[in-house]
Design a protein around this motif. Sequence first.
Motif, PDB file in Angstrom:
ATOM      1  N   SER A  11       3.147   5.684  -1.087  1.00  0.00           N
ATOM      2  CA  SER A  11       3.159   5.732   0.385  1.00  0.00           C
ATOM      3  C   SER A  11       2.582   4.447   0.967  1.00  0.00           C
ATOM      4  CB  SER A  11       2.344   6.923   0.886  1.00  0.00           C
ATOM      5  OG  SER A  11       2.882   8.124   0.382  1.00  0.00           O
ATOM      6  N   ASP A  66      10.066   8.399  -0.005  1.00  0.00           N
ATOM      7  CA  ASP A  66       8.732   8.300  -0.601  1.00  0.00           C
ATOM      8  C   ASP A  66       8.395   9.696  -1.135  1.00  0.00           C
ATOM      9  OD1 ASP A  66       6.031   7.954  -1.169  1.00  0.00           O
ATOM     10  OD2 ASP A  66       5.434   8.132   0.950  1.00  0.00           O
ATOM     11  N   THR A  67       8.457   9.861  -2.457  1.00  0.00           N
ATOM     12  CA  THR A  67       8.255  11.197  -3.029  1.00  0.00           C
ATOM     13  C   THR A  67       6.776  11.500  -3.262  1.00  0.00           C
ATOM     14  OG1 THR A  67       8.475  10.461  -5.329  1.00  0.00           O
ATOM     15  CG2 THR A  67      10.522  11.077  -4.183  1.00  0.00           C
ATOM     16  N   THR A  81       1.016  12.727  -0.341  1.00  0.00           N
ATOM     17  CA  THR A  81       2.294  13.147   0.247  1.00  0.00           C
ATOM     18  C   THR A  81       2.644  14.579  -0.149  1.00  0.00           C
ATOM     19  OG1 THR A  81       3.023  10.860   0.145  1.00  0.00           O
ATOM     20  CG2 THR A  81       4.753  12.519   0.434  1.00  0.00           C
ATOM     21  N   GLU A 109      -3.287   9.855   2.974  1.00  0.00           N
ATOM     22  CA  GLU A 109      -3.195  11.247   2.504  1.00  0.00           C
ATOM     23  C   GLU A 109      -2.106  11.415   1.458  1.00  0.00           C
ATOM     24  OE1 GLU A 109      -2.991  14.129   5.686  1.00  0.00           O
ATOM     25  OE2 GLU A 109      -4.618  13.092   6.716  1.00  0.00           O
TER      26      GLU A 109
HETATM   27 MG    MG Z   1       2.237   9.431  -1.086  1.00  0.00          MG
END
Ligand code: MG
Length: 203
Positions: free
Chosen positions: A20, A61-62, A38, A36
């Motif tokens: 992220s 973005d996994t 994800t 934070e």
């Molecule tokens: Mg993430």
Amino acid sequence: AINVHFILQVLLGDVGAGKSSLVLRFVKGQFVEFQESTIGAAFFSQTLAVNDATVKFEIWDTAGQERYHSLAPMYYRGAAAAIIVYDITNQASFERAKKWVQELQAQGNPGMVMALAGNKVDLLDARKVAAEANGKRSNGFIVQFCFGFNAHACQFDFLFSLATQEAQTYAQENGLFFKETSAKTASNVNEIFYEIGPKDYLE
Ligand code: MG
Ligand code: GTP
């Protein structure tokens, strides 16, 4: 004339590796110390003008948490390119990255372009500077014999530089583009997204 080029990219990697953070750096030019974890996945896009062409990056973005693993194929199946991220200070995250590469080789898009990102390289740079200041380094090589209260830090430096070589070799063997990156300092972030970005507009 309409001259738009799309690419769908996906980021995969262990929890906390910095997926992220890399996307936020690329898309918004931002970094947060307490990003934070994800949940599920997040979608980002970035549009760039290159000469008379428009290049649009669309990025999944996994989530790295194991409980979301079964969702990953939904995001990587349609993707033309993937960035597999590990944290250079965390050996387990490198092992996890290799597992992702295997999964993509077996089940991803056949023509998928892959890049391996060894993230948080700013942490290594900080140690290098400290080691150099202590006279333990010359010509980029790390002196293996360290004395006194700094021996432990020196040992770590040595291990991390071996990991770089290991990752480089692994990437070559598997046809992956490889860069050490930092979402914090922005080092190699644009480079890695561009490297696996659309190329046809350059022709
Ligand atoms: Mg993430
Ligand atoms: P999940 O969403 O849980 O899978 O994690 P993630 O891979 O998205 O990691 P995230 O981007 O949330 O980063 C995890 C932590 O590492 C955050 O506290 C970030 O601030 C930190 N971090 C990420 N990239 C870097 C970096 O390049 N350098 C440093 N020093 N810290 C980083």
